[in-house]
Scaffold this motif. Structure first.
Motif, short mmCIF file in Angstrom:
data_model
loop_
_atom_site.label_atom_id
_atom_site.label_comp_id
_atom_site.label_asym_id
_atom_site.label_seq_id
_atom_site.Cartn_x
_atom_site.Cartn_y
_atom_site.Cartn_z
N LEU A 67 3.64 1.07 -11.41
CA LEU A 67 3.88 2.51 -11.57
C LEU A 67 4.77 3.04 -10.45
N LEU A 68 4.44 2.69 -9.21
CA LEU A 68 5.21 3.20 -8.08
C LEU A 68 6.65 2.67 -8.08
N ASP A 69 6.82 1.45 -8.56
CA ASP A 69 8.16 0.87 -8.62
C ASP A 69 9.05 1.60 -9.62
N LYS A 70 8.43 2.29 -10.58
CA LYS A 70 9.19 3.06 -11.56
C LYS A 70 9.67 4.40 -10.98
N ILE A 71 9.15 4.75 -9.80
CA ILE A 71 9.52 6.02 -9.17
C ILE A 71 9.96 5.73 -7.73
N PRO A 72 11.13 5.12 -7.55
CA PRO A 72 11.57 4.74 -6.19
C PRO A 72 11.77 5.92 -5.26
N GLU A 73 12.22 7.07 -5.79
CA GLU A 73 12.38 8.28 -4.98
C GLU A 73 11.29 9.26 -5.38
N ARG A 74 10.19 9.24 -4.67
CA ARG A 74 9.06 10.07 -5.06
C ARG A 74 8.70 11.05 -3.95
N ASN A 75 8.23 12.22 -4.38
CA ASN A 75 7.90 13.29 -3.45
C ASN A 75 6.40 13.39 -3.16
N PHE A 76 5.59 12.61 -3.86
CA PHE A 76 4.14 12.74 -3.71
C PHE A 76 3.59 11.68 -2.76
N GLU A 77 2.43 12.00 -2.18
CA GLU A 77 1.68 11.02 -1.40
C GLU A 77 0.69 10.31 -2.32
N THR A 78 0.27 9.12 -1.90
CA THR A 78 -0.62 8.30 -2.72
C THR A 78 -1.88 7.93 -1.96
N ILE A 79 -3.03 8.14 -2.58
CA ILE A 79 -4.30 7.63 -2.06
C ILE A 79 -4.81 6.60 -3.06
N PHE A 80 -4.90 5.36 -2.64
CA PHE A 80 -5.43 4.32 -3.50
C PHE A 80 -6.95 4.39 -3.50
N VAL A 81 -7.53 4.26 -4.68
CA VAL A 81 -8.99 4.24 -4.83
C VAL A 81 -9.32 3.01 -5.67
N THR A 82 -9.87 1.98 -5.05
CA THR A 82 -10.02 0.71 -5.74
C THR A 82 -11.25 -0.06 -5.25
N ALA A 83 -11.70 -0.98 -6.07
CA ALA A 83 -12.84 -1.83 -5.69
C ALA A 83 -12.37 -3.11 -5.01
N TYR A 84 -11.07 -3.29 -4.87
CA TYR A 84 -10.52 -4.54 -4.36
C TYR A 84 -9.80 -4.31 -3.03
N ASN A 85 -10.20 -5.07 -2.00
CA ASN A 85 -9.58 -4.86 -0.69
C ASN A 85 -8.34 -5.72 -0.47
N GLN A 86 -8.05 -6.65 -1.40
CA GLN A 86 -6.92 -7.54 -1.19
C GLN A 86 -5.56 -6.88 -1.42
N TYR A 87 -5.60 -5.62 -1.89
CA TYR A 87 -4.34 -4.94 -2.15
C TYR A 87 -3.90 -4.02 -1.01
N ALA A 88 -4.63 -4.05 0.09
CA ALA A 88 -4.35 -3.11 1.18
C ALA A 88 -2.95 -3.28 1.75
N ILE A 89 -2.51 -4.53 1.92
CA ILE A 89 -1.18 -4.76 2.47
C ILE A 89 -0.10 -4.28 1.51
N ASP A 90 -0.29 -4.56 0.21
CA ASP A 90 0.68 -4.08 -0.79
C ASP A 90 0.73 -2.55 -0.79
N ALA A 91 -0.43 -1.93 -0.65
CA ALA A 91 -0.47 -0.46 -0.60
C ALA A 91 0.29 0.06 0.61
N LEU A 92 0.11 -0.61 1.75
CA LEU A 92 0.83 -0.23 2.96
C LEU A 92 2.33 -0.37 2.76
N ASN A 93 2.74 -1.44 2.12
CA ASN A 93 4.17 -1.67 1.88
C ASN A 93 4.75 -0.65 0.90
#
Length: 243
Positions: A67-93
């Motif tokens: 989803l985020l890759d479809k919006i390369p120039e975005r004006n919103f902030e993102t808060i991830f809410v997930t049951a999986y901690n292995q995505y933290a680095i991807d979220a940071l990137n």
């Protein structure tokens, strides 16, 4: 301030829990819509232009990063809410503002929302304004190594520096100087002066910034009309000069 938000989450129960928590515990949140997959999420974002998106990672027909890759120039902030901690680095990137684990801790949710509010308040304070640069005028000299010696340059004459592999291009009013030093070298050398690393490729003289344009990272306009991109990870450093 009020944050206009949407929730992108495939599980109806999780959407309900988050919606209830936001309504009950987080002031200044206006929920504009909800989505159960990335296509619906993309539609909601385009429709509402939110300030904040609460985003689950694993969903039908793709994941949050698709989803985020479809919006390369975005004006919103993102808060991830997930049951999986292995995505933290991807979220940071992907420059997420916050990463919340399920089950949601209410105190952490409040902290995440307040953090985004702080980011948006700083953005709004600068958006569209012409900045008063006099109090932070760069004054001093720097030496630029040359093959036959060195050149002495007034720091205030530099508009910005641009990385070119192991070289740096230094832009002045009427000329460009290429020096066989990395941008990191000049970032360190110019630390005593109001210079901000706004991008992996740019070090800018904050004294020459006359406008900030809103965005995930946004961009700055210099007094010579040059517009430079600001990376999301460097935005806070730039904004700190104008608090």
């Amino acid at each position: 301030m009020e944050l206009r938000a949407i929730i992108v989450e495939d599980e109806a129960n999780s959407r309900e829990i988050l919606r209830n928590y936001l309504t009950k515990y987080c002031s200044g949140i206006k929920l504009l819509g909800e989505a159960a997959d990335i296509e619906q999420g993309l539609e909601q974002i385009k429709k509402h232009n939110p300030d904040l998106v609460f985003l689950d990672v694993e969903m039908p027909f793709g994941n949050a990063f698709d989803l985020l890759d479809k919006i390369p120039e975005r004006n919103f902030e993102t808060i991830f809410v997930t049951a999986y901690n292995q995505y933290a680095i991807d979220a940071l990137n992907h420059h997420a503002a916050y990463y919340l684990m399920k089950p949601i801790n209410i105190d952490e949710l409040i902290k995440a929302v307040e953090y985004v509010k702080d980011i948006k308040e700083k953005e709004n304070a600068l958006e569209g304004q012409v900045l008063q640069t006099g109090p932070i005028r760069a004054e001093g000299k720097i030496t630029l190594p040359q093959q036959d010696g060195f050149e002495v340059l007034e720091v205030g004459d530099i508009y910005f520096c641009k990385a070119d592999d192991n070289y740096t291009e230094i832009y002045l009013e009427k000329k460009k100087i290429v020096v066989s030093k990395t941008l990191k070298y000049f970032e360190d050398a110019l630390k005593p002066y109001p210079f901000a690393r706004i991008h992996k490729s740019y070090l800018v003289n904050v004294s020459e910034v006359v406008k900030y344009k809103k965005g995930k990272g946004g961009s700055v306009v210099l007094s010579n009309g040059k517009e430079l991109s600001v990376s999301a990870s460097k935005k806070a450093e730039l904004l700190s000069f104008f608090q």
